[in-house]
Design a protein around this motif. Structure first.
Motif, PDB file in Angstrom:
ATOM      1  N   ALA A 176     -18.975  36.527  -9.460  1.00  0.00           N
ATOM      2  CA  ALA A 176     -18.471  36.793  -8.183  1.00  0.00           C
ATOM      3  C   ALA A 176     -17.591  38.018  -7.095  1.00  0.00           C
ATOM      4  O   ALA A 176     -17.589  38.670  -6.557  1.00  0.00           O
ATOM      5  CB  ALA A 176     -17.541  35.672  -7.261  1.00  0.00           C
ATOM      6  N   ALA A 177     -16.369  37.937  -8.638  1.00  0.00           N
ATOM      7  CA  ALA A 177     -15.215  39.288  -8.426  1.00  0.00           C
ATOM      8  C   ALA A 177     -14.994  40.409  -9.052  1.00  0.00           C
ATOM      9  O   ALA A 177     -14.777  41.557  -8.637  1.00  0.00           O
ATOM     10  CB  ALA A 177     -13.780  38.632  -8.307  1.00  0.00           C
ATOM     11  N   ILE A 178     -16.273  40.303  -9.364  1.00  0.00           N
ATOM     12  CA  ILE A 178     -16.539  41.785 -10.466  1.00  0.00           C
ATOM     13  C   ILE A 178     -18.228  42.568 -10.222  1.00  0.00           C
ATOM     14  O   ILE A 178     -18.755  43.470 -10.095  1.00  0.00           O
ATOM     15  CB  ILE A 178     -16.958  42.118 -11.871  1.00  0.00           C
ATOM     16  CG1 ILE A 178     -17.486  40.698 -12.718  1.00  0.00           C
ATOM     17  CG2 ILE A 178     -15.068  41.471 -11.554  1.00  0.00           C
ATOM     18  CD1 ILE A 178     -17.170  41.227 -14.279  1.00  0.00           C
ATOM     19  N   GLY A 179     -18.994  41.437 -10.084  1.00  0.00           N
ATOM     20  CA  GLY A 179     -20.335  41.767  -9.405  1.00  0.00           C
ATOM     21  C   GLY A 179     -21.515  41.510  -7.657  1.00  0.00           C
ATOM     22  O   GLY A 179     -20.117  40.807  -7.123  1.00  0.00           O
ATOM     23  N   PRO A 180     -22.571  41.475  -7.126  1.00  0.00           N
ATOM     24  CA  PRO A 180     -22.492  40.933  -6.320  1.00  0.00           C
ATOM     25  C   PRO A 180     -23.407  40.254  -5.184  1.00  0.00           C
ATOM     26  O   PRO A 180     -24.525  40.169  -5.634  1.00  0.00           O
ATOM     27  CB  PRO A 180     -23.689  42.673  -5.876  1.00  0.00           C
ATOM     28  CG  PRO A 180     -23.737  42.312  -6.956  1.00  0.00           C
ATOM     29  CD  PRO A 180     -22.962  42.598  -7.942  1.00  0.00           C
ATOM     30  N   VAL A 181     -22.461  39.408  -5.958  1.00  0.00           N
ATOM     31  CA  VAL A 181     -23.313  37.959  -5.459  1.00  0.00           C
ATOM     32  C   VAL A 181     -23.003  37.098  -4.318  1.00  0.00           C
ATOM     33  O   VAL A 181     -21.684  37.618  -3.810  1.00  0.00           O
ATOM     34  CB  VAL A 181     -22.469  36.502  -6.161  1.00  0.00           C
ATOM     35  CG1 VAL A 181     -23.107  35.513  -6.073  1.00  0.00           C
ATOM     36  CG2 VAL A 181     -22.175  37.221  -8.284  1.00  0.00           C
ATOM     37  N   THR A 182     -24.155  36.883  -4.280  1.00  0.00           N
ATOM     38  CA  THR A 182     -24.053  36.747  -2.428  1.00  0.00           C
ATOM     39  C   THR A 182     -24.790  35.358  -2.406  1.00  0.00           C
ATOM     40  O   THR A 182     -24.350  34.479  -1.334  1.00  0.00           O
ATOM     41  CB  THR A 182     -25.053  37.462  -1.513  1.00  0.00           C
ATOM     42  OG1 THR A 182     -25.346  38.581  -1.896  1.00  0.00           O
ATOM     43  CG2 THR A 182     -25.132  36.794  -0.086  1.00  0.00           C
ATOM     44  N   ALA A 183     -25.066  34.374  -3.123  1.00  0.00           N
ATOM     45  CA  ALA A 183     -26.008  33.681  -3.038  1.00  0.00           C
ATOM     46  C   ALA A 183     -25.745  32.350  -4.400  1.00  0.00           C
ATOM     47  O   ALA A 183     -25.546  32.903  -5.427  1.00  0.00           O
ATOM     48  CB  ALA A 183     -27.451  33.486  -2.260  1.00  0.00           C
ATOM     49  N   ALA A 184     -25.079  31.528  -4.514  1.00  0.00           N
ATOM     50  CA  ALA A 184     -25.051  30.497  -5.089  1.00  0.00           C
ATOM     51  C   ALA A 184     -25.902  29.015  -5.354  1.00  0.00           C
ATOM     52  O   ALA A 184     -25.859  28.366  -4.028  1.00  0.00           O
ATOM     53  CB  ALA A 184     -23.717  29.961  -5.235  1.00  0.00           C
ATOM     54  N   GLN A 185     -26.524  28.736  -6.131  1.00  0.00           N
ATOM     55  CA  GLN A 185     -27.253  27.229  -5.751  1.00  0.00           C
ATOM     56  C   GLN A 185     -26.948  26.791  -6.625  1.00  0.00           C
ATOM     57  O   GLN A 185     -27.134  26.837  -7.657  1.00  0.00           O
ATOM     58  CB  GLN A 185     -28.776  28.118  -6.337  1.00  0.00           C
ATOM     59  CG  GLN A 185     -29.840  26.803  -5.833  1.00  0.00           C
ATOM     60  CD  GLN A 185     -31.044  27.652  -5.867  1.00  0.00           C
ATOM     61  OE1 GLN A 185     -31.466  28.828  -5.254  1.00  0.00           O
ATOM     62  NE2 GLN A 185     -32.027  27.017  -6.653  1.00  0.00           N
ATOM     63  N   THR A 186     -26.277  25.711  -6.121  1.00  0.00           N
ATOM     64  CA  THR A 186     -26.063  24.622  -6.594  1.00  0.00           C
ATOM     65  C   THR A 186     -26.558  22.952  -6.650  1.00  0.00           C
ATOM     66  O   THR A 186     -26.989  22.853  -5.692  1.00  0.00           O
ATOM     67  CB  THR A 186     -24.717  24.314  -6.758  1.00  0.00           C
ATOM     68  OG1 THR A 186     -23.609  23.299  -7.733  1.00  0.00           O
ATOM     69  CG2 THR A 186     -24.460  23.623  -4.996  1.00  0.00           C
TER      70      THR A 186
END
Length: 325
Positions: A176-186
């Motif tokens: 998430a620090a370097i890429g476009p992460v919007t959602a995290a499924q866990t």
């Protein structure tokens, strides 16, 4: 059904999502059609996909329903890539070990991610996914390559948002620090609260929304195992029985299920609805993915949408399920 934004984005999804992992195996096309219609009628929008569901059959079934049962524009398709049945050439060098046997292997290389995504789009007959996620952490693909691939996917219009599935807190934070992460499924439930210690805080810090998977802990939190293992349950399925039985042997599971049954009796509803309402109301949760083999199960799931869980009951469930994981 209430719609929620995912993290610090403009993406809105229904707070209950429909899983399709049983489609093509335990759920045929006709039953899937009934489920999808009921889900859409209730205001549901988020649909969970994977190329491994039913060995691709889930994609084929959904493709036949888009435009017929629901409009493509009215749903949020959440798919993934990065897991293959084998990895050609693995073990040739000295950095990537060959699998002991043919089976699922993580491969989040640019080549595989784009190939699987393009195949998914072709299978579904659509030009984009709403959420495209990395299915698992790949220790052999540089993180910069994964991040750049997600950027490419969004820049080329193949997906509107990017996400991850099953990553640990440090893995999520690193990407998430370097890429476009919007959602995290866990995985997150009354029997799996470890994400509260790390994954959920990491997601909050990076503006990532949490989508809870397995909120019923494989069906344990429905209370259906209280009097034994039903013949049609996951506890009776050879592929999942060991994990289900291991969790059933945990005294904590018994205490949590007993508390759910007591709460459900007092509220005039089901343990399933109470368990889902508890997850729904947790901080940082954008949605939760729930599967159903038939319309009867799905009807029970959708009942959770209107259940208002009293604070005292939510607090009691917090206490009985708390454990350092």
């Amino acid at each position: 059904m209430e719609q929620r934004t995912v993290g610090r984005s403009g993406l809105r999804v229904s707070r209950i999502g429909l899983a399709t992992h049983t489609w093509g195996t335990h759920t045929d096309a006709e039953e899937a059609s009934v489920q999808l219609a009921a889900f859409a009628d209730a205001g549901g929008t988020l649909i969970d996909l994977s190329p491994v569901y039913g060995d691709g059959a889930a994609h084929q079934i959904l493709a036949g329903l888009l435009g017929e049962v629901v409009s493509r524009e009215d749903v949020v398709l959440s798919g993934c890539a990065g897991v293959v049945t084998h990895k050609p050439g693995a073990g040739v060098g000295d950095t990537v070990p060959a699998p002991a046997a043919v089976g699922p292997v993580v491969d989040a290389s640019r080549r595989t991610l784009l190939r699987q995504l393009d195949r998914t789009l072709a299978d579904l007959g659509t030009d984009h996914l709403d959420i495209f996620s990395i299915a698992a952490w790949d220790p052999y693909t540089p993180l910069e390559e994964v991040a750049a691939t997600l950027e490419t996917v969004i820049a080329t219009g193949r997906a509107r948002y990017a996400g991850v599935r099953g990553l640990s807190a440090w893995q999520l934070a690193s990407l998430a620090a370097i890429g476009p992460v919007t959602a995290a499924q866990t995985p997150y439930s009354l029997l799996a609260r470890a994400p509260e210690n790390d994954v959920i805080p990491a997601a909050r810090h990076h503006g990532v929304g949490i989508i809870a998977s397995a909120p019923l802990a494989g069906g344990i939190l429905t209370g259906k195992y209280s009097d034994g293992v039903p013949a049609d349950s996951r506890g009776a399925d050879e592929s999942t029985a060991a994990e289900i039985r291991r969790r059933l042997d945990d005294d904590r599971a018994t205490r949590v299920v007993d508390a759910l049954v007591t709460a459900a009796d007092g509220l005039g509803t089901s343990p399933l609805a109470v368990a889902l309402a508890w997850i729904r109301d947790r901080p940082g949760i954008a949605s939760m993915i729930v599967g159903a083999r038939d319309i009867g199960q799905l009807t029970g799931v959708l009942a959770a949408e209107t259940l208002e869980l009293p604070r005292a009951i939510a607090a009691a469930l917090d206490d009985v399920s708390a454990r350092s994981e």
